[in-house]
Design an enzyme around this catalytic site. Sequence first.
Site, PDB file in Angstrom:
ATOM      1  N   HIS A 152       0.837  -1.210   0.000  1.00 36.58           N
ATOM      2  CA  HIS A 152       0.000   0.000   0.000  1.00 36.58           C
ATOM      3  C   HIS A 152       0.867   1.252   0.000  1.00 36.58           C
ATOM      4  CE1 HIS A 152      -3.245  -2.767   1.219  1.00 36.58           C
ATOM      5  NE2 HIS A 152      -4.056  -1.846   0.712  1.00 36.58           N
ATOM      6  N   LYS A 156      -0.652   4.879   4.532  1.00 38.28           N
ATOM      7  CA  LYS A 156      -1.546   3.935   5.228  1.00 38.28           C
ATOM      8  C   LYS A 156      -1.054   3.731   6.658  1.00 38.28           C
ATOM      9  CE  LYS A 156      -3.834  -0.536   4.801  1.00 38.28           C
ATOM     10  NZ  LYS A 156      -5.139   0.026   5.149  1.00 38.28           N
TER      11      LYS A 156
HETATM   12  P1  NAD Z   1      -7.577   9.653   4.830  1.00 39.26           P
HETATM   13  O1  NAD Z   1      -6.547   9.779   5.902  1.00 39.26           O
HETATM   14  O2  NAD Z   1      -7.332  10.330   3.527  1.00 39.26           O
HETATM   15  O3  NAD Z   1      -9.001  10.152   5.377  1.00 39.26           O
HETATM   16  C1  NAD Z   1      -9.473   9.862   6.663  1.00 39.26           C
HETATM   17  C2  NAD Z   1     -10.400  10.993   7.074  1.00 39.26           C
HETATM   18  O4  NAD Z   1     -10.944  10.670   8.365  1.00 39.26           O
HETATM   19  C3  NAD Z   1      -9.678  12.345   7.197  1.00 39.26           C
HETATM   20  O5  NAD Z   1     -10.394  13.359   6.536  1.00 39.26           O
HETATM   21  C4  NAD Z   1      -9.609  12.564   8.701  1.00 39.26           C
HETATM   22  O6  NAD Z   1      -9.657  13.946   9.065  1.00 39.26           O
HETATM   23  C5  NAD Z   1     -10.847  11.811   9.183  1.00 39.26           C
HETATM   24  N1  NAD Z   1     -10.664  11.417  10.595  1.00 39.26           N
HETATM   25  C6  NAD Z   1      -9.641  10.719  11.129  1.00 39.26           C
HETATM   26  N2  NAD Z   1      -9.787  10.610  12.455  1.00 39.26           N
HETATM   27  C7  NAD Z   1     -10.919  11.266  12.787  1.00 39.26           C
HETATM   28  C8  NAD Z   1     -11.616  11.507  13.996  1.00 39.26           C
HETATM   29  N3  NAD Z   1     -11.150  11.042  15.175  1.00 39.26           N
HETATM   30  N4  NAD Z   1     -12.788  12.204  13.954  1.00 39.26           N
HETATM   31  C9  NAD Z   1     -13.268  12.656  12.774  1.00 39.26           C
HETATM   32  N5  NAD Z   1     -12.659  12.459  11.585  1.00 39.26           N
HETATM   33  C10 NAD Z   1     -11.499  11.778  11.592  1.00 39.26           C
HETATM   34  O7  NAD Z   1      -7.765   8.088   4.626  1.00 39.26           O
HETATM   35  P2  NAD Z   1      -8.443   7.312   3.404  1.00 39.26           P
HETATM   36  O8  NAD Z   1      -7.391   6.849   2.455  1.00 39.26           O
HETATM   37  O9  NAD Z   1      -9.602   8.097   2.887  1.00 39.26           O
HETATM   38  O10 NAD Z   1      -8.946   5.998   4.156  1.00 39.26           O
HETATM   39  C11 NAD Z   1      -9.880   6.064   5.223  1.00 39.26           C
HETATM   40  C12 NAD Z   1     -10.087   4.679   5.800  1.00 39.26           C
HETATM   41  O11 NAD Z   1     -10.655   3.822   4.793  1.00 39.26           O
HETATM   42  C13 NAD Z   1      -8.795   3.967   6.245  1.00 39.26           C
HETATM   43  O12 NAD Z   1      -9.081   3.180   7.382  1.00 39.26           O
HETATM   44  C14 NAD Z   1      -8.448   3.070   5.059  1.00 39.26           C
HETATM   45  O13 NAD Z   1      -7.656   1.964   5.413  1.00 39.26           O
HETATM   46  C15 NAD Z   1      -9.850   2.658   4.649  1.00 39.26           C
HETATM   47  N6  NAD Z   1      -9.985   2.206   3.261  1.00 39.26           N
HETATM   48  C16 NAD Z   1     -10.836   1.174   3.060  1.00 39.26           C
HETATM   49  C17 NAD Z   1     -11.096   0.732   1.776  1.00 39.26           C
HETATM   50  C18 NAD Z   1     -12.113  -0.365   1.590  1.00 39.26           C
HETATM   51  O14 NAD Z   1     -12.364  -0.775   0.433  1.00 39.26           O
HETATM   52  N7  NAD Z   1     -12.728  -0.843   2.676  1.00 39.26           N
HETATM   53  C19 NAD Z   1     -10.466   1.334   0.678  1.00 39.26           C
HETATM   54  C20 NAD Z   1      -9.598   2.415   0.920  1.00 39.26           C
HETATM   55  C21 NAD Z   1      -9.375   2.852   2.231  1.00 39.26           C
END
Ligand code: NAD
Length: 263
Positions: A152, A156
Amino acid sequence: MATRIVVCGARGRMGRTIAQLAKASQDFEIIGGIDRATEDDSVSDDYPSIVLPENAAKLIGSADVIIDFSAPAALHSLLDQNADAFKGKALVVGTTGLTADDDVRLNEAARESAVLVAANFSIGVNLLLALAEQAAKTLGPQDYDVEIIEAHHRNKVDAPSGTALALGRAVAAGREIELQSVRRDSRSGNTGKRPDAEIGFHAIRGGDIVGEHSVLFIGRRERIELSHIAGERSLFADGALRAALWISGKTPGRYTMRQVLGL
Ligand code: NAD
């Protein structure tokens, strides 16, 4: 009628991608976003408004489906502080790095809401999960060692990835064992001989890799490799929106992406 969605993690990579895809479709109406406070609290172009998890009850109340791609701490606040608002709604969770305790919380939420959690929303990976389980039934632990490799991007924050663990659980299910009893995260130092049933995990982090997973069944005379390479993030956003359409209006309980895809 369009499905009304709210996205937690609205300012993140996935949150923005989901909003862009939802806007381009007549199937969805974006009610608003949820995220933590940032230095730049200006309203994003993608969402009509963005509120903190602890202030989200009204927003949740006017949605059909809440989609969460944030962080475990955000999901905790979301569930703990809006329990009443979630009643009768549907929740789609893509956040990874969740613990067994988080799963208990989600089970509690599922008493009043339809809940779907998936570590990976791509169709290909969900097919890979089914194939890994099927392969593990034939390729037993005495003859085939299973190693799972994932790669990744450098931002991540959890490892092994939720998808790698889901693949491990699929292999363990095929072999009728619990993953926890055979899980081995990377190796270093004097490791000793490899136990037969062990399932090894290896995480590569770097650059802008969207997500790559391989399950290796390594025998003495042959090796079977099941691999998936995600080309772009919109793949996951697409799957999450497909899950949101499918789960909207469903009765409370836990649902899976494999049900959504009929796998
Ligand atoms: P990112 O860091 O770009 O976005 C995360 C968002 O959550 C940010 O805007 C952040 O401000 C917010 N956030 C974090 N902690 C917070 C809190 N305590 N209160 C409020 N908001 C909060 O990450 P991303 O790449 O968008 O990924 C987000 C999640 O999704 C991760 O856990 C990632 O592993 C997961 N993901 C899952 C899949 C899937 O298919 N299931 C695919 C991609 C990413």
